[in-house]
Design a protein around this motif. Structure first.
Motif, PDB file in Angstrom:
ATOM      1  N   ARG A 229      -5.670  -0.009   0.845  1.00 53.23           N
ATOM      2  CA  ARG A 229      -6.565   0.187   1.980  1.00 53.23           C
ATOM      3  C   ARG A 229      -7.571   1.295   1.717  1.00 53.23           C
ATOM      4  O   ARG A 229      -7.218   2.332   1.151  1.00 53.23           O
ATOM      5  CB  ARG A 229      -5.753   0.536   3.230  1.00 53.23           C
ATOM      6  CG  ARG A 229      -4.845  -0.594   3.656  1.00 53.23           C
ATOM      7  CD  ARG A 229      -4.346  -0.379   5.061  1.00 53.23           C
ATOM      8  NE  ARG A 229      -3.083   0.355   5.096  1.00 53.23           N
ATOM      9  CZ  ARG A 229      -2.933   1.537   5.679  1.00 53.23           C
ATOM     10  NH1 ARG A 229      -3.955   2.145   6.230  1.00 53.23           N
ATOM     11  NH2 ARG A 229      -1.759   2.118   5.689  1.00 53.23           N
TER      12      ARG A 229
ATOM     13  N   LYS B 164     -19.059   6.476  -7.826  1.00 59.58           N
ATOM     14  CA  LYS B 164     -17.771   6.879  -7.229  1.00 59.58           C
ATOM     15  C   LYS B 164     -16.629   6.672  -8.225  1.00 59.58           C
ATOM     16  O   LYS B 164     -16.485   5.595  -8.794  1.00 59.58           O
ATOM     17  CB  LYS B 164     -17.545   6.051  -5.970  1.00 59.58           C
ATOM     18  CG  LYS B 164     -16.237   6.320  -5.245  1.00 59.58           C
ATOM     19  CD  LYS B 164     -16.320   5.817  -3.810  1.00 59.58           C
ATOM     20  CE  LYS B 164     -14.987   5.777  -3.119  1.00 59.58           C
ATOM     21  NZ  LYS B 164     -15.103   5.555  -1.676  1.00 59.58           N
TER      22      LYS B 164
ATOM     23  N   SER C 135       0.866  -1.190   0.000  1.00 58.58           N
ATOM     24  CA  SER C 135       0.000   0.000   0.000  1.00 58.58           C
ATOM     25  C   SER C 135       0.898   1.234   0.000  1.00 58.58           C
ATOM     26  O   SER C 135       1.868   1.288   0.768  1.00 58.58           O
ATOM     27  CB  SER C 135      -0.892   0.002   1.246  1.00 58.58           C
ATOM     28  OG  SER C 135      -1.362   1.306   1.502  1.00 58.58           O
TER      29      SER C 135
END
Ligand code: BTN
Length: 238
Positions: A42, A108, A14
């Motif tokens: 994440r 989104k 990440s």
């Protein structure tokens, strides 16, 4: 424009984790970490952020010299800078959904996750992670999403988007116009004025979203006319 240091990875767990290490080790303000693929991307509220090749995934390390209760303004500035970038490059009309999402016609396109470290009442670092659907085809599953490619009907350059974003973000966070960010966010949002259900880690609040207060909290009037403020949560529009 600031001369950014950018750390590019083909693959990483990440960008948030790497940015945190850099920040802990004293990197410069506006250091950027990007990755083509994240194996453990994440999202907010401890969700996963599905990060296959084609999307834009990056984290900006900020070392702001502002009061810690103003740090949330950087999140609003980041979503505004993403919306400005989509408009500038592709004429896409993006809207902002509290707290940190960028939406196109209710779908989104971008999510923002931030992490802060406070040391003796001062911000040590404030890391903003951005995931934008560009050419990727699979999205974090539980949400109704869209990508830039679906809107423009061709592959688009993630690097060009990143560069334009960084310029816009730097402009938006110029201390001289920092105070304008909340009102600019309000002008472009789709949350205030609607009925919402906000899920936090331990409760759900439903009602009319009437404002954003000075701390970035969403102000909600519930059915029994109680005013509630939520600082962080998942917001669903009715
Ligand atoms: C959300 O839940 O809407 C926020 C998603 C944030 C995803 C970005 S992708 C780059 C950075 N690295 C991560 O692991 N997460 C953020």
């Amino acid at each position: 424009m600031t001369n950014y240091t950018i750390h590019n990875f083909d693959e990483i767990d990440s960008t948030m984790n790497y940015a945190k290490q850099l920040a802990e080790n004293g990197c410069e303000n506006f250091t950027v970490v990007t990755a083509k693929i994240q194996k453990n991307g994440r999202g907010r509220l401890e969700r996963k952020w599905f990060s296959e090749q084609g999307g834009l995934y990056f984290t900006v390390v900020l070392k702001p010299k502002i009061a810690m209760d103003k740090a949330f303004v950087y999140n609003f500035a980041a979503s505004l800078a993403i919306a400005a970038t989509l408009k500038q490059l592709f004429k896409i009309d993006a809207k902002l959904k509290w707290p940190n999402d960028v939406h196109i016609s209710g779908k989104k396109i971008c999510g923002i996750l931030s992490e802060i470290k406070i040391d003796k009442d001062k911000i040590d670092y404030f890391n903003i992670g951005i995931g934008l659907n560009v050419n990727n085809q699979n999205f974090s599953s539980e949400i109704n999403s869209v990508s830039v490619k679906q809107l423009t009907e061709k592959r688009e350059s993630a690097i060009k988007i990143l560069k334009t974003f960084l310029i816009n973000f730097e402009k938006k966070t110029d201390p001289k116009r920092f105070d304008k960010i909340i009102s600019e966010w309000k002008q472009n949002n789709i949350t205030i004025g609607g009925f919402v259900k906000v899920k936090t880690v331990n409760k759900t609040i439903e009602g009319a979203a009437i404002d954003i207060d000075r701390s970035g909290a969403l102000v909600i009037v519930t059915d029994n006319f109680t005013v509630k403020k939520v600082i962080c949560g998942d917001c669903f529009h009715d």
